[in-house]
Design an enzyme around this catalytic site. Sequence first.
Site, mmCIF file in Angstrom:
data_model
loop_
_atom_site.group_PDB
_atom_site.id
_atom_site.type_symbol
_atom_site.label_atom_id
_atom_site.label_comp_id
_atom_site.label_asym_id
_atom_site.label_seq_id
_atom_site.Cartn_x
_atom_site.Cartn_y
_atom_site.Cartn_z
ATOM 1 N N GLY A 171 16.047 8.193 -7.763
ATOM 2 C CA GLY A 171 16.467 7.553 -6.523
ATOM 3 C C GLY A 171 15.410 7.541 -5.448
ATOM 4 O O GLY A 171 15.638 7.032 -4.357
ATOM 5 N N CYS A 172 14.256 8.122 -5.731
ATOM 6 C CA CYS A 172 13.154 8.122 -4.774
ATOM 7 C C CYS A 172 12.134 7.080 -5.208
ATOM 8 O O CYS A 172 11.773 7.015 -6.385
ATOM 9 C CB CYS A 172 12.477 9.492 -4.722
ATOM 10 N N THR A 173 11.680 6.261 -4.273
ATOM 11 C CA THR A 173 10.647 5.285 -4.575
ATOM 12 C C THR A 173 9.339 6.001 -4.890
ATOM 13 O O THR A 173 8.638 5.665 -5.841
ATOM 14 C CB THR A 173 10.454 4.322 -3.391
ATOM 15 N N SER A 174 9.010 7.012 -4.084
ATOM 16 C CA SER A 174 7.833 7.851 -4.357
ATOM 17 C C SER A 174 8.211 8.857 -5.433
ATOM 18 O O SER A 174 9.391 9.114 -5.673
ATOM 19 C CB SER A 174 7.437 8.625 -3.096
#
Length: 142
Positions: free
Chosen positions: A46-49
């Site tokens: 769920g984290c772009t990074s």
Amino acid sequence: MELQDLVDTFEFLDDWEDRYRLLIDMGRDLPDFPDEARTEANRVDGCTSNVWLITDVEETTPPRLHFRADSDAFIVKGLVAILLKAYSGRTPQEIMDTDIEGLFNQLGLGKQLTPNRRDGFFAMVKRIHGLAASHSDTPANA
């Protein structure tokens, strides 16, 4: 820096550029994260990074969870540092009882972060809550 000190510092800094600088500095101060822990299993969905999170459990009654985390993005590392201050060293119940959304709003992050960073922040919260629930009798969404 304790959470209230962090809130006070954010309120004192009225320029968001200074607040971002503080976030970046907080991220730089994170303890070293072991390279061997940068695995897909430790990556937060769920984290772009890229964000990696691991837990050490202190076998007390109740147990205390200690988190270590890292990211490949400077601002996100600062967000990680905030979450570690809020949650690390706490019992599962204390983790579940922490008003992280209130802290997020007190710091003014909702108004300044991109939707992707906001979603990533709460993806990390969800992962931490899941880990806390796995060491507690309390379900993660209670």
